[in-house]
Write a protein that holds these residues in place. Structure first.
Motif, PDB file in Angstrom:
ATOM      1  N   PRO A  62      10.914  17.351  -8.918  1.00 47.92           N
ATOM      2  CA  PRO A  62      10.460  16.238  -8.085  1.00 47.92           C
ATOM      3  C   PRO A  62      11.379  15.024  -8.143  1.00 47.92           C
ATOM      4  O   PRO A  62      11.573  14.342  -7.119  1.00 47.92           O
ATOM      5  CB  PRO A  62       9.063  15.900  -8.628  1.00 47.92           C
ATOM      6  N   ILE A 120       0.832  -1.208   0.000  1.00 53.34           N
ATOM      7  CA  ILE A 120       0.000   0.000   0.000  1.00 53.34           C
ATOM      8  C   ILE A 120       0.867   1.259   0.000  1.00 53.34           C
ATOM      9  O   ILE A 120       0.569   2.235  -0.694  1.00 53.34           O
ATOM     10  CB  ILE A 120      -0.969  -0.043   1.204  1.00 53.34           C
ATOM     11  N   MET A 121       1.978   1.227   0.736  1.00 54.14           N
ATOM     12  CA  MET A 121       2.855   2.400   0.758  1.00 54.14           C
ATOM     13  C   MET A 121       3.496   2.623  -0.611  1.00 54.14           C
ATOM     14  O   MET A 121       3.675   3.760  -1.050  1.00 54.14           O
ATOM     15  CB  MET A 121       3.936   2.237   1.832  1.00 54.14           C
ATOM     16  N   VAL A 122       3.840   1.522  -1.298  1.00 53.04           N
ATOM     17  CA  VAL A 122       4.405   1.639  -2.652  1.00 53.04           C
ATOM     18  C   VAL A 122       3.370   2.289  -3.582  1.00 53.04           C
ATOM     19  O   VAL A 122       3.686   3.192  -4.356  1.00 53.04           O
ATOM     20  CB  VAL A 122       4.838   0.253  -3.186  1.00 53.04           C
ATOM     21  N   ILE A 123       2.107   1.835  -3.474  1.00 55.62           N
ATOM     22  CA  ILE A 123       1.047   2.383  -4.333  1.00 55.62           C
ATOM     23  C   ILE A 123       0.839   3.874  -4.047  1.00 55.62           C
ATOM     24  O   ILE A 123       0.708   4.686  -4.969  1.00 55.62           O
ATOM     25  CB  ILE A 123      -0.270   1.594  -4.133  1.00 55.62           C
ATOM     26  N   LEU A 124       0.839   4.256  -2.768  1.00 53.05           N
ATOM     27  CA  LEU A 124       0.642   5.667  -2.419  1.00 53.05           C
ATOM     28  C   LEU A 124       1.794   6.525  -2.955  1.00 53.05           C
ATOM     29  O   LEU A 124       1.585   7.659  -3.378  1.00 53.05           O
ATOM     30  CB  LEU A 124       0.510   5.827  -0.903  1.00 53.05           C
ATOM     31  N   LEU A 125       3.008   5.967  -2.944  1.00 53.40           N
ATOM     32  CA  LEU A 125       4.156   6.712  -3.470  1.00 53.40           C
ATOM     33  C   LEU A 125       3.987   6.936  -4.979  1.00 53.40           C
ATOM     34  O   LEU A 125       4.170   8.061  -5.470  1.00 53.40           O
ATOM     35  CB  LEU A 125       5.457   5.957  -3.184  1.00 53.40           C
ATOM     36  N   VAL A 126       3.608   5.874  -5.700  1.00 54.87           N
ATOM     37  CA  VAL A 126       3.393   6.013  -7.141  1.00 54.87           C
ATOM     38  C   VAL A 126       2.278   7.028  -7.398  1.00 54.87           C
ATOM     39  O   VAL A 126       2.363   7.849  -8.310  1.00 54.87           O
ATOM     40  CB  VAL A 126       3.045   4.652  -7.793  1.00 54.87           C
ATOM     41  N   TYR A 127       1.233   6.989  -6.559  1.00 52.60           N
ATOM     42  CA  TYR A 127       0.111   7.923  -6.704  1.00 52.60           C
ATOM     43  C   TYR A 127       0.589   9.378  -6.572  1.00 52.60           C
ATOM     44  O   TYR A 127       0.180  10.237  -7.342  1.00 52.60           O
ATOM     45  CB  TYR A 127      -0.937   7.612  -5.638  1.00 52.60           C
ATOM     46  N   CYS A 128       1.471   9.635  -5.627  1.00 55.36           N
ATOM     47  CA  CYS A 128       1.993  10.992  -5.442  1.00 55.36           C
ATOM     48  C   CYS A 128       2.752  11.463  -6.686  1.00 55.36           C
ATOM     49  O   CYS A 128       2.819  12.657  -6.963  1.00 55.36           O
ATOM     50  CB  CYS A 128       2.944  11.045  -4.247  1.00 55.36           C
ATOM     51  N   LEU A 129       3.353  10.515  -7.395  1.00 58.93           N
ATOM     52  CA  LEU A 129       4.190  10.876  -8.552  1.00 58.93           C
ATOM     53  C   LEU A 129       3.418  10.740  -9.864  1.00 58.93           C
ATOM     54  O   LEU A 129       4.001  10.833 -10.937  1.00 58.93           O
ATOM     55  CB  LEU A 129       5.428   9.972  -8.596  1.00 58.93           C
ATOM     56  N   ARG A 130       2.076  10.540  -9.778  1.00 63.66           N
ATOM     57  CA  ARG A 130       1.312  10.198 -10.985  1.00 63.66           C
ATOM     58  C   ARG A 130       1.331  11.293 -12.037  1.00 63.66           C
ATOM     59  O   ARG A 130       1.223  11.010 -13.220  1.00 63.66           O
ATOM     60  CB  ARG A 130      -0.134   9.865 -10.617  1.00 63.66           C
ATOM     61  N   ASP A 131       1.459  12.556 -11.617  1.00 64.44           N
ATOM     62  CA  ASP A 131       1.394  13.653 -12.576  1.00 64.44           C
ATOM     63  C   ASP A 131       2.765  14.171 -12.984  1.00 64.44           C
ATOM     64  O   ASP A 131       2.892  15.281 -13.472  1.00 64.44           O
ATOM     65  CB  ASP A 131       0.545  14.805 -12.019  1.00 64.44           C
ATOM     66  N   LEU A 160      13.170  13.367  -5.044  1.00 62.25           N
ATOM     67  CA  LEU A 160      12.935  11.964  -4.693  1.00 62.25           C
ATOM     68  C   LEU A 160      14.264  11.235  -4.483  1.00 62.25           C
ATOM     69  O   LEU A 160      14.426  10.472  -3.517  1.00 62.25           O
ATOM     70  CB  LEU A 160      12.118  11.283  -5.798  1.00 62.25           C
TER      71      LEU A 160
END
Lengths: 247, 109
Positions: free
Chosen positions: B71, B49-60, B75
């Protein structure tokens, strides 16, 4: 036969006040690393709120009552545009749908009392979830978990309030404070993955789920990614469980 | 500027949605605590879940553009600091500082 022991696990005795204080102190120490990362993020929220033209009291209000990091940043934009309340509710539902999955592993059964459980679920943020499901948290009492959640919220509300007060002093061209959230999750992910060193497939499946969700439904990336990841884990669980019986 | 009543209502609606999403699943899952599958999920989910949230933060992340450098550099700073010192606060503040410095100056839009 022992019907009593089978029907209900023995209830732990209520924590005495002295023990509660040491648990709160322990929680304060636990919060010192990741938890303090909420300060710059809360600060960013406060600055964003004043720069958007909302009244300053919105910062402590949103931080205390809504208390859902990434959604609060979205809420600023929604309220500035005076979006209909139904839109606010729907956006909140979509962005926070991921929390449904946290019930699978958050140790709520250790938190005692109705009020305690009520607050604990209310304050079940990503950060609280990450810190209380890690390996070192396995021995934490309910009092320690609750204290940690309360301390995390104090950081968040405090950061947002200070940010709102300083907001007008910070020039508009100073941007990028919101990266604190990305940095926070980078740290949480590194720690969580390092803790399960032998388990490389889990982060790889998570990464693939996230990338697939981003490609297929970018507008609903989070719920889609979590659902894909859960299905992938279930398939993997079934596959590894069946193998020994066939061998 | 939106009026006070609207702002209070927006906060109340958001809080209600949020708390419902966080609390209700527990009432459904309480009966399934003994399940082996659920125990497996609860052990493996947090790190993913933490990996997914990290990818979500970088989605744009505007990848082909120079804007992505701020960014990405931040990172790298965050991860590098964390692998080096394992101090979460240092990593977060270090990475954020790099980002604010770059995004407000060289890569200001």
């Amino acid at each position: 036969m022992l019907p009593v022991a089978v029907s209900d696990p023995p209830r732990p005795a209520p924590t005495p006040p002295v023990r509660r204080r040491t648990e709160a102190l322990a929680a304060l120490k636990d919060s010192a690393s990741v938890g303090l990362g909420l300060l710059p993020l809360g600060l960013a929220l406060g600055v964003v709120i004043t720069h958007a033209g909302l009244p300053r009291w919105c910062a402590p209000l949103f931080a205390a009552v809504v208390y859902a990091g990434s959604f609060e940043f979205l809420l600023v934009g929604l309220t500035v545009a005076a979006a209909p309340l139904a839109t606010v509710a729907l956006t909140g539902f979509m962005v926070n749908a991921r929390h449904v999955f946290y019930a699978l592993s958050f140790p709520l059964h250790r938190v005692q009392g109705r009020l305690g459980k009520a607050y604990s679920t209310f304050a079940l943020t990503d950060e609280a979830y990450a810190m209380t499901t890690g390996g070192q948290a396995r021995s934490w009492s309910g009092a320690r978990i609750l204290s940690l959640q309360a301390i995390l919220q104090v950081y968040w509300v405090g950061g947002a309030t200070v940010g709102a007060l300083l907001g007008s002093l910070i020039p508009d061209r100073v941007t990028g404070l919101d990266f604190a959230m990305t940095a926070l999750f980078a740290v949480l992910a590194l720690d969580a993955v390092a803790e399960r060193r032998g388990d490389l497939p889990t982060p790889v499946l998570a990464l693939l789920s996230a990338l697939a969700a981003r490609a297929v439904l970018p507008g609903q990336m989070l719920p889609v990614a979590f659902a894909l990841f859960t299905v992938a884990l279930l398939v993997r669980h079934l596959a590894t469980r069946k193998r020994p019986s066939h061998a | 500027m939106p009026d006070t009543r609207y702002l209070l209502l927006a906060a109340a609606v958001s809080a209600a949605v949020n708390w419902t999403l966080r609390a209700v699943p527990f009432t459904v899952l309480a009966s399934l605590r003994a399940s082996k599958t659920l125990q497996y999920l609860s052990a493996t989910m947090p790190s993913g879940i933490m990996v997914i949230l990290l990818v979500y933060c970088l989605r744009d992340l505007p990848l082909p553009q120079a804007h992505a450098i701020a960014p990405l550099a931040a990172l790298v700073a965050t991860v590098g600091l964390h692998l080096w010192r394992r101090n979460a606060l240092l990593s977060i503040i270090g990475g954020t500082t790099v980002h604010v410095a770059l995004a407000s100056t060289v890569f200001a839009s």
